[in-house]
Motif scaffolding. Sequence first.
Motif, PDB file in Angstrom:
ATOM      1  N   PHE A  67       0.852  -1.187   0.000  1.00 31.27           N
ATOM      2  CA  PHE A  67       0.000   0.000   0.000  1.00 31.27           C
ATOM      3  C   PHE A  67       0.881   1.227   0.000  1.00 31.27           C
ATOM      4  N   ILE A  68       0.438   2.271  -0.700  1.00 28.08           N
ATOM      5  CA  ILE A  68       1.219   3.500  -0.769  1.00 28.08           C
ATOM      6  C   ILE A  68       0.294   4.710  -0.675  1.00 28.08           C
ATOM      7  N   ARG A  69       0.783   5.746  -0.028  1.00 27.40           N
ATOM      8  CA  ARG A  69       0.114   7.047  -0.031  1.00 27.40           C
ATOM      9  C   ARG A  69       1.168   8.079  -0.404  1.00 27.40           C
ATOM     10  N   LEU A  70       0.863   8.882  -1.414  1.00 31.32           N
ATOM     11  CA  LEU A  70       1.710   9.998  -1.834  1.00 31.32           C
ATOM     12  C   LEU A  70       1.008  11.278  -1.415  1.00 31.32           C
ATOM     13  N   ILE A  71       1.721  12.107  -0.657  1.00 30.80           N
ATOM     14  CA  ILE A  71       1.134  13.327  -0.103  1.00 30.80           C
ATOM     15  C   ILE A  71       1.899  14.528  -0.642  1.00 30.80           C
ATOM     16  N   ALA A  72       1.193  15.483  -1.246  1.00 28.15           N
ATOM     17  CA  ALA A  72       1.806  16.710  -1.744  1.00 28.15           C
ATOM     18  C   ALA A  72       1.865  17.727  -0.612  1.00 28.15           C
ATOM     19  N   ASP A  73       3.051  18.259  -0.363  1.00 20.94           N
ATOM     20  CA  ASP A  73       3.242  19.252   0.696  1.00 20.94           C
ATOM     21  C   ASP A  73       4.091  20.398   0.160  1.00 20.94           C
ATOM     22  N   ASP A  74       3.449  21.379  -0.447  1.00 24.83           N
ATOM     23  CA  ASP A  74       4.130  22.514  -1.062  1.00 24.83           C
ATOM     24  C   ASP A  74       5.228  22.030  -2.009  1.00 24.83           C
ATOM     25  N   LYS A  75       6.493  22.157  -1.612  1.00 24.85           N
ATOM     26  CA  LYS A  75       7.613  21.791  -2.480  1.00 24.85           C
ATOM     27  C   LYS A  75       8.118  20.371  -2.236  1.00 24.85           C
ATOM     28  N   HIS A  76       7.427  19.595  -1.415  1.00 30.25           N
ATOM     29  CA  HIS A  76       7.878  18.259  -1.073  1.00 30.25           C
ATOM     30  C   HIS A  76       6.814  17.217  -1.425  1.00 30.25           C
ATOM     31  N   LEU A  77       7.270  15.991  -1.566  1.00 24.05           N
ATOM     32  CA  LEU A  77       6.385  14.853  -1.742  1.00 24.05           C
ATOM     33  C   LEU A  77       6.693  13.866  -0.627  1.00 24.05           C
ATOM     34  N   VAL A  78       5.688  13.523   0.157  1.00 24.10           N
ATOM     35  CA  VAL A  78       5.852  12.576   1.254  1.00 24.10           C
ATOM     36  C   VAL A  78       5.270  11.245   0.801  1.00 24.10           C
ATOM     37  N   GLN A  79       6.047  10.166   0.991  1.00 26.44           N
ATOM     38  CA  GLN A  79       5.617   8.834   0.568  1.00 26.44           C
ATOM     39  C   GLN A  79       5.551   7.905   1.772  1.00 26.44           C
ATOM     40  N   ALA A  80       4.403   7.295   1.990  1.00 30.34           N
ATOM     41  CA  ALA A  80       4.245   6.263   3.018  1.00 30.34           C
ATOM     42  C   ALA A  80       4.011   4.954   2.268  1.00 30.34           C
ATOM     43  N   LEU A  81       4.841   3.938   2.560  1.00 31.81           N
ATOM     44  CA  LEU A  81       4.805   2.701   1.797  1.00 31.81           C
ATOM     45  C   LEU A  81       5.010   1.498   2.700  1.00 31.81           C
ATOM     46  N   ALA A  82       4.189   0.477   2.499  1.00 29.52           N
ATOM     47  CA  ALA A  82       4.386  -0.834   3.132  1.00 29.52           C
ATOM     48  C   ALA A  82       4.303  -1.862   2.014  1.00 29.52           C
ATOM     49  N   LEU A  83       5.346  -2.704   1.882  1.00 25.33           N
ATOM     50  CA  LEU A  83       5.420  -3.680   0.799  1.00 25.33           C
ATOM     51  C   LEU A  83       6.027  -4.966   1.335  1.00 25.33           C
ATOM     52  N   GLY A  84       5.426  -6.100   1.006  1.00 26.39           N
ATOM     53  CA  GLY A  84       5.951  -7.381   1.467  1.00 26.39           C
ATOM     54  C   GLY A  84       5.235  -8.537   0.801  1.00 26.39           C
ATOM     55  N   PRO A  85       5.505  -9.770   1.263  1.00 25.64           N
ATOM     56  CA  PRO A  85       4.890 -10.951   0.660  1.00 25.64           C
ATOM     57  C   PRO A  85       3.361 -10.915   0.752  1.00 25.64           C
ATOM     58  N   GLU A  86       2.731 -11.355  -0.309  1.00 24.07           N
ATOM     59  CA  GLU A  86       1.266 -11.361  -0.361  1.00 24.07           C
ATOM     60  C   GLU A  86       0.665 -12.181   0.789  1.00 24.07           C
ATOM     61  N   ALA A  87       1.372 -13.197   1.230  1.00 27.30           N
ATOM     62  CA  ALA A  87       0.888 -14.023   2.337  1.00 27.30           C
ATOM     63  C   ALA A  87       0.725 -13.221   3.619  1.00 27.30           C
ATOM     64  N   ASN A  88       1.411 -12.095   3.721  1.00 26.00           N
ATOM     65  CA  ASN A  88       1.350 -11.239   4.913  1.00 26.00           C
ATOM     66  C   ASN A  88       0.506  -9.987   4.695  1.00 26.00           C
ATOM     67  N   GLU A  89      -0.387 -10.005   3.712  1.00 25.21           N
ATOM     68  CA  GLU A  89      -1.135  -8.793   3.353  1.00 25.21           C
ATOM     69  C   GLU A  89      -1.909  -8.193   4.527  1.00 25.21           C
ATOM     70  N   LYS A  90      -2.547  -9.011   5.331  1.00 25.10           N
ATOM     71  CA  LYS A  90      -3.328  -8.496   6.455  1.00 25.10           C
ATOM     72  C   LYS A  90      -2.430  -7.757   7.452  1.00 25.10           C
ATOM     73  N   ALA A  91      -1.275  -8.324   7.779  1.00 24.58           N
ATOM     74  CA  ALA A  91      -0.331  -7.679   8.693  1.00 24.58           C
ATOM     75  C   ALA A  91       0.263  -6.417   8.070  1.00 24.58           C
ATOM     76  N   LEU A  92       0.536  -6.452   6.765  1.00 24.21           N
ATOM     77  CA  LEU A  92       1.053  -5.265   6.072  1.00 24.21           C
ATOM     78  C   LEU A  92       0.044  -4.123   6.116  1.00 24.21           C
ATOM     79  N   LYS A  93      -1.218  -4.448   5.895  1.00 25.00           N
ATOM     80  CA  LYS A  93      -2.273  -3.422   5.929  1.00 25.00           C
ATOM     81  C   LYS A  93      -2.357  -2.796   7.313  1.00 25.00           C
ATOM     82  N   ALA A  94      -2.283  -3.611   8.363  1.00 20.98           N
ATOM     83  CA  ALA A  94      -2.321  -3.087   9.731  1.00 20.98           C
ATOM     84  C   ALA A  94      -1.107  -2.196  10.006  1.00 20.98           C
ATOM     85  N   MET A  95       0.077  -2.631   9.552  1.00 17.89           N
ATOM     86  CA  MET A  95       1.278  -1.834   9.741  1.00 17.89           C
ATOM     87  C   MET A  95       1.182  -0.510   8.974  1.00 17.89           C
TER      88      MET A  95
END
Length: 79
Positions: free
Chosen positions: A40-68
């Motif tokens: 999952f990823i969220r890209l946030i525009a903040d004036d002159k910056h771009l903030v990226q929040a990302l969680a990526l891992g094995p599909e078998a761990n999708e539920k835990a990745l979503k919680a994280m």
Amino acid sequence: MRNTAEPLTSSNVHKTTFDGRPALDARLTSETEDETLTGFIRLIADDKHLVQALALGPEANEKALKAMYERLLDSLRIP
């Protein structure tokens, strides 16, 4: 942290806001020789910056990745 040489594919892309700033959310997937990665990823525009929040891992761990990922977003503060 997982690295992948394969392209990431986005789905369920939609506009949102984060603390009043414009943002994009998406679900990511990537096929490797050994496994499927998801995340999952969220890209946030903040004036002159771009903030990226990302969680990526094995599909078998999708539920835990979503919680994280949700905990990451809950803790994120942009000055």
